[in-house]
Design a protein around this motif. Structure first.
Motif, mmCIF file in Angstrom:
data_model
loop_
_atom_site.group_PDB
_atom_site.id
_atom_site.type_symbol
_atom_site.label_atom_id
_atom_site.label_comp_id
_atom_site.label_asym_id
_atom_site.label_seq_id
_atom_site.Cartn_x
_atom_site.Cartn_y
_atom_site.Cartn_z
ATOM 1 N N GLN A 166 0.932 -1.084 0.101
ATOM 2 C CA GLN A 166 0.018 0.048 0.002
ATOM 3 C C GLN A 166 0.967 1.348 0.071
ATOM 4 O O GLN A 166 1.817 1.386 0.583
ATOM 5 N N SER A 167 0.582 2.160 -0.958
ATOM 6 C CA SER A 167 1.428 3.478 -0.886
ATOM 7 C C SER A 167 0.633 4.717 -0.884
ATOM 8 O O SER A 167 -0.623 4.720 -1.568
ATOM 9 N N LEU A 168 0.963 5.692 -0.371
ATOM 10 C CA LEU A 168 0.434 6.977 -0.146
ATOM 11 C C LEU A 168 1.323 8.286 -0.379
ATOM 12 O O LEU A 168 2.371 8.036 0.169
ATOM 13 N N VAL A 169 0.727 9.308 -1.118
ATOM 14 C CA VAL A 169 1.431 10.615 -0.963
ATOM 15 C C VAL A 169 0.376 11.432 -0.587
ATOM 16 O O VAL A 169 -0.897 11.400 -1.084
ATOM 17 N N ALA A 170 0.418 12.380 0.829
ATOM 18 C CA ALA A 170 -0.509 13.022 1.068
ATOM 19 C C ALA A 170 0.252 14.219 1.535
ATOM 20 O O ALA A 170 1.234 14.294 1.899
ATOM 21 N N GLN A 171 -0.631 15.485 1.599
ATOM 22 C CA GLN A 171 -0.110 16.586 1.726
ATOM 23 C C GLN A 171 -0.945 17.006 3.003
ATOM 24 O O GLN A 171 -2.203 17.017 2.949
ATOM 25 N N LYS A 172 -0.216 17.519 3.986
ATOM 26 C CA LYS A 172 -0.952 17.920 4.972
ATOM 27 C C LYS A 172 -1.371 19.495 5.092
ATOM 28 O O LYS A 172 -0.855 20.384 4.197
ATOM 29 N N PRO A 173 -2.634 19.738 5.335
ATOM 30 C CA PRO A 173 -3.369 21.126 5.092
ATOM 31 C C PRO A 173 -2.606 22.154 5.596
ATOM 32 O O PRO A 173 -1.892 22.072 6.576
ATOM 33 N N SER A 174 -2.534 23.343 4.867
ATOM 34 C CA SER A 174 -1.727 24.395 5.242
ATOM 35 C C SER A 174 -2.665 25.042 6.452
ATOM 36 O O SER A 174 -3.613 25.118 6.567
#
Length: 174
Positions: A166-174
């Motif tokens: 399982q792979s994920l790329v996620a950006q934390k909200p600013s």
């Protein structure tokens, strides 16, 4: 430099560092294949693993090497935050809350590890070390999911399944 190539998931999804937004953490770095690669891309890398004895830490002095056991319950970075955190082939669920806090707002988490189904193809086999379906996406559901995949990983010629990940790329909200 590490003789092992970095994961394609990491090389395809790592952003370029920006001025004043260039702090990366390679969590459970192993022999440092991602640490070396990230440093070569211009990131200021902090790398941590419980055993660095087989890591060529003298090759790249730009990497800040840390030897510590991440499974003791002590988060070694306090309130420090990173612009990019990379985790590959490692799962210790009690670290999830620390990862949620350790990514700077607007920063990126790139995670890739084994999931249920991998036990048919090799280690790890214990459910303690295998993600459940959609577990990463669920854990980071409040973040902007930039990329996600799960399921069989095929050999380079595509003939056989070598792992289930399982792979994920996620950006934390600013």
């Amino acid at each position: 430099m590490s003789s092992q190539l970095p994961s394609n998931w990491i090389t395809q999804h790592s952003p370029m560092p920006k001025p004043n937004r260039n702090q990366a953490l390679d969590l459970a770095c192993g022999k440092g294949r991602h640490s070396f690669w990230l440093a070569d891309q211009g990131w200021q890398v902090t790398a941590i693993d419980r055993d660095l004895s087989r890591t060529d830490t003298e090759t790249n002095h730009a990497v800040n090497w840390n030897e510590a056991d991440l499974e003791t319950g002590d988060w070694p970075f306090g309130s420090q935050q990173f612009d990019l955190i990379v985790v590959v082939n490692y799962l210790h669920r009690p670290l999830f809350p620390y990862l949620l806090d350790a990514v700077r707002p607007g920063g990126i988490l790139i995670y890739e590890t084994f999931m249920i189904g991998n036990e048919a193809f090799g280690r790890p086999r214990s459910p303690d070390f295998l993600l459940r379906r959609d577990e990463l996406a669920d854990t980071f559901s409040d973040w902007h999911i930039l990329a996600h995949r799960q399921g069989p990983i095929h050999s380079t010629n595509g003939d056989e399944i070598t792992a289930v990940k399982q792979s994920l790329v996620a950006q934390k909200p600013s």
